[in-house]
Enzyme design. Structure first.
Site, PDB file in Angstrom:
ATOM      1  N   HIS A 215      26.047  36.001  57.399  1.00  0.00           N
ATOM      2  CA  HIS A 215      25.503  36.299  58.724  1.00  0.00           C
ATOM      3  C   HIS A 215      26.474  35.840  59.798  1.00  0.00           C
ATOM      4  O   HIS A 215      27.232  34.891  59.623  1.00  0.00           O
ATOM      5  CB  HIS A 215      24.101  35.714  58.922  1.00  0.00           C
ATOM      6  CG  HIS A 215      24.018  34.238  59.175  1.00  0.00           C
ATOM      7  ND1 HIS A 215      24.165  33.685  60.430  1.00  0.00           N
ATOM      8  CD2 HIS A 215      23.769  33.200  58.344  1.00  0.00           C
ATOM      9  CE1 HIS A 215      24.003  32.373  60.359  1.00  0.00           C
ATOM     10  NE2 HIS A 215      23.771  32.047  59.104  1.00  0.00           N
ATOM     11  N   ASP A 234      28.228  27.506  60.055  1.00  0.00           N
ATOM     12  CA  ASP A 234      26.993  28.284  60.012  1.00  0.00           C
ATOM     13  C   ASP A 234      27.057  29.453  60.992  1.00  0.00           C
ATOM     14  O   ASP A 234      26.679  29.315  62.143  1.00  0.00           O
ATOM     15  CB  ASP A 234      25.814  27.370  60.335  1.00  0.00           C
ATOM     16  CG  ASP A 234      24.466  28.019  60.091  1.00  0.00           C
ATOM     17  OD1 ASP A 234      24.433  29.107  59.487  1.00  0.00           O
ATOM     18  OD2 ASP A 234      23.454  27.433  60.502  1.00  0.00           O
ATOM     19  N   GLU A 268      20.181  36.294  61.917  1.00  0.00           N
ATOM     20  CA  GLU A 268      19.650  35.480  60.814  1.00  0.00           C
ATOM     21  C   GLU A 268      18.887  34.277  61.352  1.00  0.00           C
ATOM     22  O   GLU A 268      17.823  33.897  60.838  1.00  0.00           O
ATOM     23  CB  GLU A 268      20.791  35.026  59.903  1.00  0.00           C
ATOM     24  CG  GLU A 268      20.350  34.291  58.634  1.00  0.00           C
ATOM     25  CD  GLU A 268      20.228  32.778  58.792  1.00  0.00           C
ATOM     26  OE1 GLU A 268      19.718  32.120  57.869  1.00  0.00           O
ATOM     27  OE2 GLU A 268      20.645  32.243  59.849  1.00  0.00           O
ATOM     28  N   GLU A 269      19.446  33.670  62.401  1.00  0.00           N
ATOM     29  CA  GLU A 269      18.848  32.458  62.953  1.00  0.00           C
ATOM     30  C   GLU A 269      17.512  32.730  63.643  1.00  0.00           C
ATOM     31  O   GLU A 269      16.759  31.803  63.935  1.00  0.00           O
ATOM     32  CB  GLU A 269      19.811  31.797  63.937  1.00  0.00           C
ATOM     33  CG  GLU A 269      21.175  31.407  63.354  1.00  0.00           C
ATOM     34  CD  GLU A 269      21.104  30.194  62.437  1.00  0.00           C
ATOM     35  OE1 GLU A 269      19.994  29.674  62.237  1.00  0.00           O
ATOM     36  OE2 GLU A 269      22.155  29.761  61.940  1.00  0.00           O
ATOM     37  N   ASP A 296      26.014  31.941  52.775  1.00  0.00           N
ATOM     38  CA  ASP A 296      25.639  31.308  54.041  1.00  0.00           C
ATOM     39  C   ASP A 296      26.088  29.852  53.992  1.00  0.00           C
ATOM     40  O   ASP A 296      25.475  29.025  53.320  1.00  0.00           O
ATOM     41  CB  ASP A 296      24.127  31.399  54.261  1.00  0.00           C
ATOM     42  CG  ASP A 296      23.712  30.950  55.661  1.00  0.00           C
ATOM     43  OD1 ASP A 296      24.544  30.353  56.357  1.00  0.00           O
ATOM     44  OD2 ASP A 296      22.558  31.192  56.041  1.00  0.00           O
ATOM     45  N   HIS A 374      24.328  24.095  64.328  1.00  0.00           N
ATOM     46  CA  HIS A 374      23.454  24.387  65.474  1.00  0.00           C
ATOM     47  C   HIS A 374      23.768  23.492  66.675  1.00  0.00           C
ATOM     48  O   HIS A 374      22.882  23.173  67.471  1.00  0.00           O
ATOM     49  CB  HIS A 374      21.970  24.250  65.091  1.00  0.00           C
ATOM     50  CG  HIS A 374      21.552  25.126  63.960  1.00  0.00           C
ATOM     51  ND1 HIS A 374      20.441  24.884  63.183  1.00  0.00           N
ATOM     52  CD2 HIS A 374      22.111  26.266  63.456  1.00  0.00           C
ATOM     53  CE1 HIS A 374      20.329  25.824  62.266  1.00  0.00           C
ATOM     54  NE2 HIS A 374      21.332  26.678  62.408  1.00  0.00           N
TER      55      HIS A 374
END
Length: 409
Positions: A215, A234, A268-269, A296, A374
């Site tokens: 992603h 990520d 995706e998130e 991922d 994140h």
């Protein structure tokens, strides 16, 4: 809602600046899509239109947090509470038919669709081809792509940043496959960011498709559309892991029996938004997807732990997992270790929901080992490129062994 969003965004400024060390870096885009930077002092940070949320959350969304729990309609603030609490979820608002119960990947559904039963190789038959392709792998592409990719302030799917970062990535894929018999398309969604599909047409069994995926989006934990989210691990790491695999496959003259597609999913998130859209479209079109291999996060592991390839045990099928174990043992320097990823963990779950085979490889067997994600701290400097190379090997091996199998295999 607008007043609330402004308040949340102002709170994100301080959180982002603390994590970034007291200064901020805004990213602007030239007319050609390239990124240039303007450093600003703390207190002078101004929101640009690229960091404004889109229209996806103007209405409530239908959110599912487990297999057994009933889905609930939730507004953006409630979804943010889930995200901050670390609750994984799937946003099924636009794909509710994907979550109707089905018998299995080998049986006929009540709607009359024949669930495609794909064949996986019973023994490894592509050792020569894989060995040659693996010898061509390099870490050079990782840095060349990740440095500009992580320079976007974030890659939030429901924003201009998400759209522009996706367009930039599509350009990189197109440049990589120039001169090859590969089609690159943007799969559009209800939100600005598009998923990207690169398709290598198969020969004898071209109606069957092998999907290798990652992603492309990144979000800040606190204010997803506003906060800095470099997204190196990520999932920038998975993004370049499969891109490097595609590069060496083409260089090695890859001509599979089955068609092989490389996917970079949007959103995706946001609850597997992009991959669910794609999986549902393929299911509705009765597409024969042989298997999905998802990557991922492939770049971080705790040096005091054992270096392994984490293999997700839930929302995957045992036969595909066992084959991936064999591929890792034969073609990489690492061994696999299964672990539970949880509901809505990543995009492999979308294919599983659609009734297709799926597997997911992860950077370790500890899901929460990388505490930088994140946030502004998820940077290229935290990645181990040599570790990522083992995952590119796995992607190459999966493409050959599953892609070269024939209808009568």
């Amino acid at each position: 809602m607008r007043v609330t969003l402004v308040s949340l965004a102002l709170g994100a400024v301080s959180a982002t600046l603390v994590l970034a060390g007291g200064s901020s870096q805004q990213h602007f885009f030239s007319s050609g899509g390239s990124v240039f930077h303007q450093q600003q002092e703390t207190g002078e940070l101004k929101s640009t239109w690229e960091m404004q949320p889109g229209n996806l959350y103007n209405e409530q969304r239908l959110i599912k947090v487990s297999e057994s729990a009933r889905p609930r309609w939730m507004d953006l603030e409630s979804i943010l509470v889930l995200r901050r609490a670390g609750v994984r979820f799937m946003d099924i608002t636009d794909v509710q038919e994907l979550h109707r119960p089905y018998e299995s990947i080998t049986e006929e559904t009540k709607e009359g669709h024949l669930e495609y039963k794909s064949k996986l190789p019973q023994e490894l038959a592509q050792r020569k081809n894989v060995a040659k392709a693996v010898s061509l792998l390099s870490t050079e592409l990782y840095g060349n792509i990740l440095e500009p990719f992580t320079a976007f302030h974030n890659r939030y799917y429901d924003s201009e940043n998400g759209r522009k970062s996706s367009e930039w990535l599509k350009e990189q894929v197109e440049q990589l496959v120039t001169g090859a018999n590969v089609t690159v398309t943007a799969f559009k969604h209800r939100f600005p960011q598009s998923s990207i599909v690169a398709r290598i047409e198969g020969r004898d069994a071209k109606e069957e498709t092998v999907v290798i995926s990652a992603h492309q989006d990144s979000v800040n934990q606190w204010i997803p559309w506003f906060g800095r989210a470099s997204g190196a691990d990520d999932d920038g790491s998975g993004t370049v892991t499969i891109l490097e695999a595609l590069r060496v496959l083409l260089k090695n003259g890859f001509k599979p029996n089955r068609s092989v597609e490389f996917h970079w999913y949007a959103g995706e998130e946001g609850g597997l938004l992009g991959s669910q859209d794609v999986a549902l479209a393929y299911k509705n079109d009765d597409r024969k997807v042989a298997a999905n291999m998802h990557f991922d996060m492939t770049g971080f592991w705790l040096k005091e732990s054992k270096e392994v390839i984490g293999l997700v045990a839930d929302r995957t099928d045992a036969e595909t997992r066992n084959m991936v174990k064999s591929l890792a043992e034969e073609y990489t320097q690492l061994r696999t270790k299964e672990f539970s990823c949880g509901y809505g963990c990543s995009d492999h779950a979308s294919w599983n929901s659609a009734g297709y085979r799926s597997a997911m490889a992860f950077e370790s067997d500890k899901l929460d080992a990388n505490t930088y994600i994140h946030s502004p701290s998820d940077t290229v400097e935290t990645l181990d490129f040599n570790h990522m190379l083992e995952f590119s090997k796995l992607a190459v091996a999966f493409a050959y062994e599953v892609g070269y199998i024939g209808d009568d295999a």
